[in-house]
Scaffold this motif. Structure first.
Motif, PDB file in Angstrom:
ATOM      1  N   VAL A 102      -3.985   1.424  10.891  1.00 19.75           N
ATOM      2  CA  VAL A 102      -3.321   1.649   9.631  1.00 19.75           C
ATOM      3  C   VAL A 102      -2.555   0.388   9.390  1.00 19.75           C
ATOM      4  O   VAL A 102      -1.658  -0.066  10.023  1.00 19.75           O
ATOM      5  CB  VAL A 102      -2.510   3.064   9.501  1.00 19.75           C
ATOM      6  N   LEU A 103      -2.875  -0.323   8.148  1.00 15.17           N
ATOM      7  CA  LEU A 103      -2.156  -1.443   7.991  1.00 15.17           C
ATOM      8  C   LEU A 103      -1.118  -0.791   6.611  1.00 15.17           C
ATOM      9  O   LEU A 103      -1.650  -0.323   5.707  1.00 15.17           O
ATOM     10  CB  LEU A 103      -2.998  -2.575   7.380  1.00 15.17           C
ATOM     11  N   HIS A 104       0.215  -1.140   7.010  1.00 15.19           N
ATOM     12  CA  HIS A 104       1.244  -0.676   6.033  1.00 15.19           C
ATOM     13  C   HIS A 104       1.442  -2.334   5.157  1.00 15.19           C
ATOM     14  O   HIS A 104       2.182  -3.047   5.922  1.00 15.19           O
ATOM     15  CB  HIS A 104       2.213  -0.149   6.665  1.00 15.19           C
ATOM     16  N   PHE A 105       1.184  -2.432   4.125  1.00 19.53           N
ATOM     17  CA  PHE A 105       1.480  -3.753   3.332  1.00 19.53           C
ATOM     18  C   PHE A 105       2.890  -3.541   2.865  1.00 19.53           C
ATOM     19  O   PHE A 105       3.477  -2.594   2.284  1.00 19.53           O
ATOM     20  CB  PHE A 105       0.612  -3.854   2.147  1.00 19.53           C
ATOM     21  N   ARG A 127      -2.197   0.584   3.226  1.00 13.75           N
ATOM     22  CA  ARG A 127      -1.685   1.337   2.235  1.00 13.75           C
ATOM     23  C   ARG A 127      -0.421   0.206   1.532  1.00 13.75           C
ATOM     24  O   ARG A 127      -0.094  -0.492   2.488  1.00 13.75           O
ATOM     25  CB  ARG A 127      -0.941   2.360   2.969  1.00 13.75           C
ATOM     26  N   TRP A 128      -0.409   0.386   0.459  1.00 12.78           N
ATOM     27  CA  TRP A 128       0.752  -0.499  -0.179  1.00 12.78           C
ATOM     28  C   TRP A 128       2.039   0.194   0.023  1.00 12.78           C
ATOM     29  O   TRP A 128       2.668   1.182  -0.944  1.00 12.78           O
ATOM     30  CB  TRP A 128       0.508  -0.713  -1.786  1.00 12.78           C
ATOM     31  N   THR A 129       2.586   0.373   1.378  1.00 14.42           N
ATOM     32  CA  THR A 129       3.850   1.152   1.717  1.00 14.42           C
ATOM     33  C   THR A 129       5.029   0.754   1.136  1.00 14.42           C
ATOM     34  O   THR A 129       5.747   1.629   0.580  1.00 14.42           O
ATOM     35  CB  THR A 129       3.827   1.228   3.134  1.00 14.42           C
ATOM     36  N   PHE A 145      13.642  -3.704   5.380  1.00 19.78           N
ATOM     37  CA  PHE A 145      12.855  -3.166   6.698  1.00 19.78           C
ATOM     38  C   PHE A 145      12.962  -1.741   7.122  1.00 19.78           C
ATOM     39  O   PHE A 145      12.193  -1.125   7.498  1.00 19.78           O
ATOM     40  CB  PHE A 145      13.445  -4.228   7.892  1.00 19.78           C
ATOM     41  N   GLU A 146      14.334  -1.311   6.793  1.00 18.64           N
ATOM     42  CA  GLU A 146      14.626  -0.035   7.325  1.00 18.64           C
ATOM     43  C   GLU A 146      13.735   0.849   6.479  1.00 18.64           C
ATOM     44  O   GLU A 146      13.412   1.940   6.846  1.00 18.64           O
ATOM     45  CB  GLU A 146      16.043   0.198   7.113  1.00 18.64           C
ATOM     46  N   LEU A 151       9.157   4.605   5.367  1.00 16.33           N
ATOM     47  CA  LEU A 151       8.175   4.870   4.767  1.00 16.33           C
ATOM     48  C   LEU A 151       6.974   4.902   5.174  1.00 16.33           C
ATOM     49  O   LEU A 151       5.903   5.718   5.095  1.00 16.33           O
ATOM     50  CB  LEU A 151       7.941   3.811   3.129  1.00 16.33           C
ATOM     51  N   ALA A 152       6.699   4.058   6.361  1.00 19.61           N
ATOM     52  CA  ALA A 152       5.557   3.979   7.278  1.00 19.61           C
ATOM     53  C   ALA A 152       5.606   5.194   8.385  1.00 19.61           C
ATOM     54  O   ALA A 152       4.855   5.288   9.215  1.00 19.61           O
ATOM     55  CB  ALA A 152       5.385   2.763   7.775  1.00 19.61           C
ATOM     56  N   GLU A 153       6.972   5.738   8.599  1.00 18.45           N
ATOM     57  CA  GLU A 153       7.249   6.788   9.698  1.00 18.45           C
ATOM     58  C   GLU A 153       7.119   6.063  10.726  1.00 18.45           C
ATOM     59  O   GLU A 153       6.229   6.532  11.835  1.00 18.45           O
ATOM     60  CB  GLU A 153       6.141   8.053   9.387  1.00 18.45           C
ATOM     61  N   MET A 154       7.650   4.818  11.182  1.00 19.91           N
ATOM     62  CA  MET A 154       7.674   4.231  12.225  1.00 19.91           C
ATOM     63  C   MET A 154       8.995   3.752  12.687  1.00 19.91           C
ATOM     64  O   MET A 154      10.031   3.808  11.851  1.00 19.91           O
ATOM     65  CB  MET A 154       6.629   2.785  11.930  1.00 19.91           C
ATOM     66  N   ARG A 155       9.252   3.507  14.011  1.00 22.58           N
ATOM     67  CA  ARG A 155      10.457   3.146  14.671  1.00 22.58           C
ATOM     68  C   ARG A 155      10.490   1.717  14.895  1.00 22.58           C
ATOM     69  O   ARG A 155       9.456   1.108  15.044  1.00 22.58           O
ATOM     70  CB  ARG A 155      10.814   3.769  16.093  1.00 22.58           C
TER      71      ARG A 155
END
Length: 199
Positions: A102-105, A127-129, A145-146, A151-155
């Protein structure tokens, strides 16, 4: 793809995936070189437009320090027609998408990003995250960045981030991300291969 490989990544848009008209197309439209345009334009107008703090009408009125009028529709037409994929990047995005990545833009850009989507269809691959005009934040601010990570549900730890801008890459790395500076598609493909995203 290796079982342990990340299933998503954060990636910049302008000058990473898509040609940025600001450096050549916009100055040429006004009959200037880049240095002349920078000297004449309002130092904060584009940033405020990108952050969504000011709308397009304000941006047009304040683009130049002396507030000279100009053909905004002509500028938009020239700018929009210049949007194009950087060499090899559409194919690379397609390959990643086919492999389930999944690419998060994550983009510093104004509402004009909708025209990029309309012309190039980035959402076929991701996704245009995070777009600065919606979030009121811009890279390289840590808060941007935070927000993108949330929004991407990533750490940050374990997240891969790709950007052409050295400052953005440095901040992402300092936050614990695996930050890659984009130069060209071939090198990025190699980097993804080393990380198990591609063979």
């Amino acid at each position: 793809m290796q079982p342990s490989a990340p299933q998503s990544l954060l990636i910049d848009v302008m000058s990473t995936l898509v040609y940025d008209p600001f450096y050549r197309v916009m100055p040429a439209f006004f009959g200037f070189d880049l240095e002349e345009l920078i000297a004449l334009k309002h130092p904060d107008a584009w940033r405020l437009f990108e952050e969504g703090v000011r709308d397009e009408a304000w941006f047009v009125d304040n683009f130049f320090l002396d507030r000279r009028p100009f053909d905004i529709e002509g500028l938009k037409r020239s700018t929009f027609e210049a949007y194009s994929w950087l060499e090899g990047m559409e194919e690379l995005c397609a390959e990643l998408s086919e492999r389930g990545v999944v690419l998060h833009f994550v983009s510093n850009y104004s509402d004009w990003y909708r025209e990029i989507e309309s012309r190039l269809g980035l959402s076929r691959f991701g996704r245009w995250t995070f777009v600065s005009c919606h979030e009121g934040l811009r890279k390289p601010d840590v808060a941007a960045f935070e927000r993108a990570l949330a929004l991407a549900e990533m750490r940050a730890e374990g997240a891969i981030f790709v950007d052409d801008n050295a400052k953005n890459v440095a901040v992402a790395a300092k936050m614990g991300m695996d930050a890659i500076r984009f130069e060209k598609s071939g090198k990025l493909r190699e980097a993804f291969g080393q990380r198990g995203l591609l063979d």
